[in-house]
Design a protein around this motif. Structure first.
Motif, mmCIF file in Angstrom:
data_model
loop_
_atom_site.group_PDB
_atom_site.id
_atom_site.type_symbol
_atom_site.label_atom_id
_atom_site.label_comp_id
_atom_site.label_asym_id
_atom_site.label_seq_id
_atom_site.Cartn_x
_atom_site.Cartn_y
_atom_site.Cartn_z
ATOM 1 N N LEU A 122 0.810 -1.214 0.000
ATOM 2 C CA LEU A 122 0.000 0.000 0.000
ATOM 3 C C LEU A 122 0.846 1.268 0.000
ATOM 4 O O LEU A 122 0.539 2.233 -0.722
ATOM 5 C CB LEU A 122 -0.943 -0.019 1.200
ATOM 6 C CG LEU A 122 -1.928 1.145 1.345
ATOM 7 C CD1 LEU A 122 -2.819 1.260 0.121
ATOM 8 C CD2 LEU A 122 -2.775 0.949 2.600
ATOM 9 N N LEU A 123 1.919 1.291 0.788
ATOM 10 C CA LEU A 123 2.742 2.492 0.851
ATOM 11 C C LEU A 123 3.363 2.813 -0.498
ATOM 12 O O LEU A 123 3.354 3.974 -0.941
ATOM 13 C CB LEU A 123 3.837 2.327 1.911
ATOM 14 C CG LEU A 123 4.856 3.468 1.981
ATOM 15 C CD1 LEU A 123 4.175 4.801 2.257
ATOM 16 C CD2 LEU A 123 5.912 3.182 3.039
ATOM 17 N N CYS A 124 3.918 1.813 -1.165
ATOM 18 C CA CYS A 124 4.576 2.055 -2.457
ATOM 19 C C CYS A 124 3.588 2.595 -3.481
ATOM 20 O O CYS A 124 3.874 3.557 -4.210
ATOM 21 C CB CYS A 124 5.218 0.771 -2.962
ATOM 22 S SG CYS A 124 6.523 0.131 -1.897
ATOM 23 N N SER A 125 2.416 1.979 -3.560
ATOM 24 C CA SER A 125 1.404 2.423 -4.521
ATOM 25 C C SER A 125 0.925 3.834 -4.197
ATOM 26 O O SER A 125 0.757 4.666 -5.089
ATOM 27 C CB SER A 125 0.228 1.457 -4.521
ATOM 28 O OG SER A 125 0.627 0.150 -4.868
ATOM 29 N N SER A 126 0.700 4.097 -2.913
ATOM 30 C CA SER A 126 0.204 5.413 -2.496
ATOM 31 C C SER A 126 1.216 6.496 -2.822
ATOM 32 O O SER A 126 0.867 7.573 -3.344
ATOM 33 C CB SER A 126 -0.086 5.414 -0.991
ATOM 34 O OG SER A 126 -1.010 4.418 -0.652
ATOM 35 N N GLN A 127 2.474 6.232 -2.518
ATOM 36 C CA GLN A 127 3.518 7.228 -2.730
ATOM 37 C C GLN A 127 3.696 7.514 -4.217
ATOM 38 O O GLN A 127 3.854 8.671 -4.622
ATOM 39 C CB GLN A 127 4.828 6.721 -2.121
ATOM 40 C CG GLN A 127 5.901 7.772 -1.988
ATOM 41 C CD GLN A 127 6.883 7.457 -0.875
ATOM 42 O OE1 GLN A 127 6.487 7.146 0.237
ATOM 43 N NE2 GLN A 127 8.162 7.541 -1.162
ATOM 44 N N ASP A 199 1.625 7.548 7.045
ATOM 45 C CA ASP A 199 1.987 8.293 5.836
ATOM 46 C C ASP A 199 1.122 7.881 4.661
ATOM 47 O O ASP A 199 0.900 8.673 3.739
ATOM 48 C CB ASP A 199 3.473 8.126 5.514
ATOM 49 C CG ASP A 199 3.955 6.701 5.638
ATOM 50 O OD1 ASP A 199 3.157 5.803 5.946
ATOM 51 O OD2 ASP A 199 5.167 6.473 5.442
ATOM 52 N N LYS A 200 0.596 6.669 4.673
ATOM 53 C CA LYS A 200 -0.301 6.246 3.593
ATOM 54 C C LYS A 200 -1.545 7.126 3.566
ATOM 55 O O LYS A 200 -1.990 7.563 2.500
ATOM 56 C CB LYS A 200 -0.680 4.777 3.785
ATOM 57 C CG LYS A 200 0.506 3.824 3.679
ATOM 58 C CD LYS A 200 0.119 2.387 3.862
ATOM 59 C CE LYS A 200 -0.136 2.043 5.314
ATOM 60 N NZ LYS A 200 1.090 2.073 6.133
ATOM 61 N N SER A 201 -2.106 7.396 4.734
ATOM 62 C CA SER A 201 -3.285 8.262 4.810
ATOM 63 C C SER A 201 -2.969 9.665 4.317
ATOM 64 O O SER A 201 -3.794 10.302 3.636
ATOM 65 C CB SER A 201 -3.806 8.313 6.247
ATOM 66 O OG SER A 201 -4.307 7.048 6.647
ATOM 67 N N LEU A 202 -1.784 10.162 4.638
ATOM 68 C CA LEU A 202 -1.403 11.496 4.181
ATOM 69 C C LEU A 202 -1.274 11.528 2.664
ATOM 70 O O LEU A 202 -1.691 12.494 2.003
ATOM 71 C CB LEU A 202 -0.097 11.920 4.848
ATOM 72 C CG LEU A 202 0.267 13.400 4.756
ATOM 73 C CD1 LEU A 202 -0.820 14.280 5.347
ATOM 74 C CD2 LEU A 202 1.586 13.664 5.469
ATOM 75 N N TRP A 203 -0.709 10.478 2.079
ATOM 76 C CA TRP A 203 -0.625 10.408 0.618
ATOM 77 C C TRP A 203 -2.014 10.384 -0.013
ATOM 78 O O TRP A 203 -2.232 10.982 -1.074
ATOM 79 C CB TRP A 203 0.168 9.184 0.183
ATOM 80 C CG TRP A 203 1.647 9.363 0.222
ATOM 81 C CD1 TRP A 203 2.553 8.634 0.931
ATOM 82 C CD2 TRP A 203 2.424 10.342 -0.494
ATOM 83 N NE1 TRP A 203 3.833 9.090 0.725
ATOM 84 C CE2 TRP A 203 3.782 10.137 -0.153
ATOM 85 C CE3 TRP A 203 2.101 11.366 -1.377
ATOM 86 C CZ2 TRP A 203 4.801 10.922 -0.671
ATOM 87 C CZ3 TRP A 203 3.120 12.158 -1.893
ATOM 88 C CH2 TRP A 203 4.453 11.929 -1.538
ATOM 89 N N HIS A 204 -2.953 9.693 0.597
ATOM 90 C CA HIS A 204 -4.302 9.619 0.024
ATOM 91 C C HIS A 204 -4.969 10.995 0.020
ATOM 92 O O HIS A 204 -5.674 11.347 -0.935
ATOM 93 C CB HIS A 204 -5.144 8.599 0.782
ATOM 94 C CG HIS A 204 -4.623 7.198 0.677
ATOM 95 N ND1 HIS A 204 -5.194 6.120 1.304
ATOM 96 C CD2 HIS A 204 -3.562 6.699 -0.012
ATOM 97 C CE1 HIS A 204 -4.517 5.026 1.028
ATOM 98 N NE2 HIS A 204 -3.510 5.357 0.237
ATOM 99 N N ILE A 205 -4.726 11.775 1.065
ATOM 100 C CA ILE A 205 -5.233 13.155 1.067
ATOM 101 C C ILE A 205 -4.628 13.940 -0.096
ATOM 102 O O ILE A 205 -5.326 14.679 -0.807
ATOM 103 C CB ILE A 205 -4.914 13.832 2.406
ATOM 104 C CG1 ILE A 205 -5.736 13.201 3.535
ATOM 105 C CG2 ILE A 205 -5.175 15.336 2.338
ATOM 106 C CD1 ILE A 205 -5.348 13.685 4.933
ATOM 107 N N ALA A 206 -3.321 13.785 -0.301
ATOM 108 C CA ALA A 206 -2.648 14.502 -1.385
ATOM 109 C C ALA A 206 -3.207 14.103 -2.742
ATOM 110 O O ALA A 206 -3.426 14.954 -3.621
ATOM 111 C CB ALA A 206 -1.144 14.232 -1.337
#
Length: 485
Positions: A122-127, A199-206
């Motif tokens: 999830l982190l890699c995809s989100s980033q 940080d995944k949640s923060l990326w989703h906001i972005a």
């Protein structure tokens, strides 16, 4: 607009100046080739290593932001072409879980022990979707017609990003976030970290912010379809923003001039028991753990504990570390640039705080609590709270590698490569620190080279040429077009 010629240079750090030219020279000679061949071709496509997506964003996002500021549409199209290659390896979903995704099938990190092999990380995809959406947003605002490939990239990015967000923002996830928004640091107990703001949640906001800007910028015939795609999961964004608001802590401090300033922290106190941060309160020189090779063994080194974690009292104010907090730079930038669109497209309640006020408060915190206060030798604490203890002592990510940990000030490099210098627009001292560090890196003087080699090693002349080029590319691009004089 084409890449500037030397004759167009008006100021060192302005768009069109020689620092921007340095950035694109690094891109043309080293960085583009590395991103294409090493990250995308070899790691992502051949090995199935999705951590190549993570690294792509790390190296390239600052340059995307610079290209946006300086209106370098041809350069953004070059980056879009690379991102398209990653789109080609997306795998289809299933009847039970719709939507395309990247699956990790190889590389150095994904394995059975850490349960990442043959899974979506999830982190890699989100980033990666964070930088992809940023590029698409910048292209959608171009003041001239785009080539067909550019228009196709925008449409593809909106579709791919919304597919991911719809899957990630299911009802169970939304309910978990709502519960987390009610929590306090005391609710986080040892071994239970589901309440942390990630940080995944923060990326989703972005990503949502960038998509809302695209939806508002498109031509009349395209607006309705794109808006419908983006707003299908609006409950997820609203819940994410509510949690983020709950987890931002603001305080008022008095500086040396007697002026009261507001500073902001993220998830303050929630991360005090997290294993990576157990030594946040230990700032000693002695290593808490050393890696030793077992006698008559060819296996990986193993950690030997010198200072037990139980002997170090947890820092009660520990939130995000300084390296991970770099996500704030691009997330808050996306929210700030697209704030009107976010409010309009998602019909947000007016209770949400204007992002620019948060940017000011986070910038104040960087100066007041993270910087060491030394203009000649700028260093930065390991934690956003100002704690400067060891980080990730005996860290185990499932690969079997022994990690001794990161000592005090070892995350200083994040100031240079993490995008923080773009906050010079909110605190002029940040720009001055960026200039000082730039001079230390490009001028090979003895006194500065020692500091650079120790605390900013990947920017140093001592490091391998490609690594140096990638990190200087990330660093130099933060200096351009942000008001540094």
């Amino acid at each position: 607009m084409a890449t500037p010629r030397a004759s167009e240079s008006t100021h060192h750090f302005r768009c069109g100046g020689d620092v921007e030219m340095q950035v694109w020279s690094l891109w043309d000679t080293e960085v583009k080739k590395y991103l294409l061949h090493n990250l995308l071709d070899k790691r992502l496509i051949e090995k199935g290593d999705v951590y190549a997506l993570y690294d792509f964003q790390t190296y390239a996002h600052n340059a995307v932001a610079m290209a946006r500021r300086c209106e370098r549409i041809p350069r953004l199209l070059e980056i879009a072409d690379l991102i398209n290659k990653a789109y080609d390896v997306l795998r289809p979903g299933s009847l039970l879980s719709a939507g395309r995704r990247w699956i990790c099938t190889g590389g150095e990190i994904c394995n059975e022990k850490n349960q990442l092999l043959n899974r979506e990380v999830l982190l890699c995809s989100s980033q990666f979707l964070g930088i992809a959406a940023s590029v698409a947003n910048a292209l959608s605002l171009a003041d001239r017609p785009l080539p067909p490939a550019g228009e196709a990239f925008i449409v593809a990015t909106v579709k791919i990003a919304t597919e991911h967000l719809h899957r990630w923002g299911n009802q169970k996830t939304i309910e978990n976030l709502r519960q987390a928004a009610k929590a306090s640091p005391e609710n986080v107990t040892d071994g239970n970290f589901s309440l942390l703001f990630s940080d995944k949640s923060l990326w989703h906001i972005a990503i949502y912010a960038e998509l809302s800007g695209i939806a508002q910028s498109r031509k009349q015939g395209q607006v309705a379809a794109i808006t419908r795609q983006v707003t299908r999961s609006s409950d997820y964004l609203i819940t994410l923003l509510q949690l983020f608001k709950h987890r931002v802590t603001t305080r008022t401090l008095v500086n040396n001039q007697g002026t009261r300033v507001m500073v902001a922290d993220l998830d303050r106190g929630f991360w005090r028991l997290y294993p990576d941060n157990r030594y946040a309160g230990y700032e000693g020189v002695e290593k808490p753990v050393v890696c030793v090779q077992a006698i008559n063994s060819t296996s990986n080194a193993i950690p030997r504990m010198l200072i037990p974690a139980r002997s170090v009292a947890p820092r009660p104010d520990t939130g995000w570390d300084f390296s991970h907090a770099r996500r704030l730079v691009h997330a808050l930038d996306a929210l700030s640039r697209n704030w009107e669109a976010v409010q309009t497209v998602f019909k947000l309640p007016r209770t949400h705080e204007e992002p620019k006020a948060l940017l000011q408060a986070f910038s104040n915190n960087l100066i007041a609590n993270v910087w060491n206060g030394d203009m000649a030798t700028p260093l930065f604490s390991n934690y956003w709270s100002g704690a400067n203890g060891w980080y990730r002592v005996a860290y185990d990510n499932g690969t079997g590698e022994c990690e001794e940990g990161s000592p005090p000030y070892s995350m200083s490099e994040s100031f240079a490569t993490g995008g923080y210098i773009t906050w010079a627009r909110y605190r002029h001292e940040i720009g001055a620190l960026g200039k000082q560090l730039y001079g230390m890196v490009v001028n090979d003087k003895h006194t500065s080279s020692v500091v650079v080699s120790r605390y900013y090693s990947r920017l140093s002349e001592d490091t391998e040429a490609t690594i140096r080029a990638l990190n200087r590319f990330a660093f130099f691009s933060t200096m351009v077009g942000v008001g540094i004089e």
